[in-house]
Scaffold this motif. Structure first.
Motif: not given
Length: 742
Positions: A614-632
């Motif tokens: 679970s994400l319990k204790g993860f705190g606040g959000i620091e960064q959001i990004s794309s990890l993987k894309r399709s060829k489209s």
């Protein structure tokens, strides 16, 4: 003065009273001491025989008394035997499911502050909770006035404890963090439980459960807090690869794990197959939707399989579950009809005039029963209405059946396929689109509904599909002449590929490219659903999987495509996740429960990471990004970095719904804005952080999942002279359009 006169009648009466007295004493003694009663009876029988030799009826009464005693002794013995059986049965059950341990009680209360727990629950966790302990706990959390618990050292039975626990949840779990779920246990290893929902951690791991049994559980995130009771529900595992080990046992694979289980009914199942397993009480009770694999010697050819499927699943009508704003049940149902109609209940049939209000509650429908309403003429349409008879829905062709169960009423519309399609085409595509595009939409919708009817997703509700975007939007827009013309011009036509009806997915608008099944984190199960370019001038292959390549494409103003005139072709958005952290976390947890395989949690300590549940204790959000894309160019995996961990989110719908929680505004290509939506138009976007505004800026394109036919693209093709078959064959590789075989 004569006090009383003694005569034979008086003497006989006294003797009769004496014998009744002795009879009562015999019964009492028989209950207290069987051996003593038997001796006394023998003695009394002998004495009575001597005293009443001249009265044969006295001996008869004595024999009756003996029979009475014998019957009484038999009843007592039977009662003792029954009690013994009950005791033996209860002693054979697992004691963990009879009572609640302190360890499990502490687990169930984990949504409260830790100092709320009783110290003795922590000291001897394996002992059983008593009435007095629960009373002390209720008093400690301040609910003694609301929840009355008797004191004492008696053990609390599980059912009683859980009734009190439900009351505690009502008062204390304001965030509704604890859920009730019916869970099928596939395997238990210590405190790790494999279930149909994925892997759960059982905090009270000392409670041993039985594999392939169903339990009503209390869960929070991916933790099992406690067990309410063993359930009588049957759980269905769908699309499971299974193999027959012998005539009574099968082996199957589920969520990358292999299990062996006994099977009661293997009718129609031999060798290996993909199927639906119905499991209850430790065994497979039924095997359904059997699709034989190539390794099975009895496998049929594709045309034969398609013919068999159609014989079982295809019909001229479809049963549609009418949802109540996303929910299945209604508290009350009112109907009207634009024609005279009939209401059928059991064997009775009542006629209603046109526009006359039908109040289902007044018809006194009992639980487990149903009422059907049908217009007198096939052209008649039924309407959901309010209590005053005002229409609250578009008109429904066919019949409407209202069922009642423990949760309320639910409504099923049985309608002919072609008339169903009138409303689907009207609801899914604007009537202003080209006629050939509307025809293509009709064939897609017809193909899609036939595929979905065979699944049996709504068997429990006497339906095959529902009226929402879960399947196809139905009866949400007025039917036009163009809609009817498109359906009738293609009547009965569907798309086939390799002898099977195509799973004809479609969507609103592309960003210039379509995708395959990878956008749902699935293998390429349908080879006719391939990534396509909608740029008519583009030749050869393409690859937008690199971040820089896709960003350059999506931010360019020179790109042309068939659906380039749509306002959805390009859009920009701003997102501020820190302002809605709680909402994002809740959305992650909600979506994970639906498809846990598309979420992964990693706790971070320094530079090291550890996968957690679970994400319990993860705190606040620091960064959001794309990890993987399709060829489209679609985002296949979104990476959300928190202060003390990160979450990987896969599948386009999950990505759009999770990131959508943070949306502040979307601006479309035509300059229109939307400040209220909480769902991204598509997963075809590039994301970057603006340090000055402290916002994430998204540059995206398209509207919908992006797989199959683009509706706006089909419209442009239609207006450029393409016919509907050419349009369909462009979007779906290698298909043929022909009449469905019944």
């Amino acid at each position: 003065m004569e006090f009383f006169c003694i005569n034979y009648k008086n003497i006989y009466l006294i003797k009769q009273i004496g014998r009744i007295k002795w009879l009562c004493l015999d019964f009492v003694w028989s209950m207290e001491n069987m051996d003593r009663a038997a001796k006394v009876k023998k003695y009394r029988k002998k004495m009575m025989k001597n005293r009443y030799r001249r009265r044969p009826q006295v001996l008869e009464i004595s024999e009756n008394r003996f029979k009475f005693w014998l019957l009484t002794a038999g009843i007592v013995s039977a009662g003792l035997l029954f009690s013994l059986i009950v005791v033996m049965r209860s002693s054979s059950q697992r004691p963990e499911l009879t009572y609640v341990t302190r360890e499990e009680a502490a687990s169930l209360m984990c949504f409260l502050e830790e100092d709320s727990l009783l110290e003795q629950w922590k000291e001897d966790p394996k002992l059983t909770v008593t009435q007095g302990q629960l009373k002390d706990f209720v008093q400690k959390i301040g609910l003694s006035d609301a929840i009355r618990v008797q004191g004492g050292n008696e053990k609390l039975e599980r059912s009683v404890f859980m009734d009190y626990y439900d009351q505690i949840l009502d008062y204390m779990d304001l965030a509704e963090s604890v859920e009730k779920k019916t869970v099928l246990l596939l395997a238990q290893d210590g405190n790790i439980c494999q279930t149909q929902y994925g892997e759960y951690v059982f905090q009270a791991g000392s409670v041993r459960l039985e594999d392939f049994y169903t339990y009503d559980m209390y869960v929070m995130e991916h933790r099992i807090l406690g067990i309410r009771a063993q359930s009588e529900k049957t759980i269905a595992l769908r699309d499971v690869p299974a193999t027959a080990l012998d005539q009574q046992n099968i082996e199957f694979e589920y969520e990358k794990n292999t299990y062996q289980v006994s099977c009661k009914n293997m009718e129609g199942f031999t060798g290996s197959a993909d199927c639906t397993l119905c499991i209850k009480g430790g065994v497979v009770t039924k095997i359904k939707n059997i699709r034989l694999t190539e390794n099975n010697s009895t496998v049929k050819s594709a045309p034969e399989q398609a013919a068999d499927t159609e014989k079982k699943a295809l019909s001229d009508t479809v049963k549609v579950l009418l949802l109540n704003q996303g929910a299945v049940h209604y508290e009350q149902v009112y109907l009207t009809c634009d024609e005279q109609c009939y209401v059928k209940k059991n064997r009775s049939k009542k006629k209603y005039a046109a526009s006359q209000l039908i109040n289902i509650k007044k018809l006194k429908l009992k639980k487990g029963k149903y009422i059907s309403v049908e217009p007198a003429k096939s052209s008649g349409r039924l309407y959901l209405s309010d209590s005053k008879g005002r229409r609250t829905s578009k008109g429904y062709y066919g019949s409407i059946t209202i069922y009642r169960d423990n949760d309320g009423y639910y409504i099923v519309n049985k309608v002919g396929i072609e008339k169903y399609l009138y409303s689907v085409v009207a609801s899914e595509m604007p009537s202003s689109f080209g006629l050939e595009a509307l025809k293509a939409q009709a064939v897609c919708a017809r193909s899609y509904v036939y595929r979905q009817m065979a699944k049996g997703d709504y068997e429990a509700y006497h339906a095959q599909i529902d009226d929402s975007t879960n399947y196809q939007v139905y009866n949400k827009s007025d039917i036009s002449e163009a809609d009817i013309k498109a359906v009738e011009a293609t009547a009965g036509e569907v798309m086939y590929a390799q002898g099977e009806i195509v799973n004809a997915y479609y969507f609103s608008c592309s960003c210039g490219y379509t995708s395959g099944m990878e956008i749902w984190n699935q293998k390429d199960a349908y080879p006719y659903l391939k990534a396509k370019s909608l740029n008519p001038s583009e030749k050869g292959s393409f690859d937008l999987s690199k971040e820089k390549t896709f960003r350059k494409y999506i931010t360019s103003s020179n790109e042309k495509a068939f659906d380039g005139d749509s306002r959805y072709f390009r859009w920009t958005a701003k997102a501020e996740p820190s302002a809605c952290l709680k909402e994002i976390k809740q959305k992650i947890q909600q979506r994970e429960k639906i498809n846990p395989q598309n979420f992964a949690y990693y706790a971070r300590s320094g530079k090291s990471e550890k996968k957690v549940s679970s994400l319990k204790g993860f705190g606040g959000i620091e960064q959001i990004s794309s990890l993987k894309r399709s060829k489209s160019g679609a985002v296949l995996a979104l990476n959300i970095v928190f202060e003390f961990g990160r979450v990987e989110v896969r599948s386009e719908y999950n990505i759009r719904s999770v990131l959508g929680c943070a949306l502040e505004k979307i601006t479309y290509a035509d300059g229109t804005e939307d400040q209220y939506t909480r769902f991204l138009p598509s997963a075809y976007f590039s994301i970057k952080f603006n340090a000055k505004s402290r916002r994430y800026e998204l540059s995206g394109g398209g509207n919908g999942h992006g797989m199959g036919m683009s509706q706006y693209g089909a419209d442009r093709m239609s207006k450029q002279g393409w016919d509907y078959k050419k349009i369909l064959k462009y979007y779906y590789s290698g298909v043929s359009v022909k009449a469905v075989s019944k």
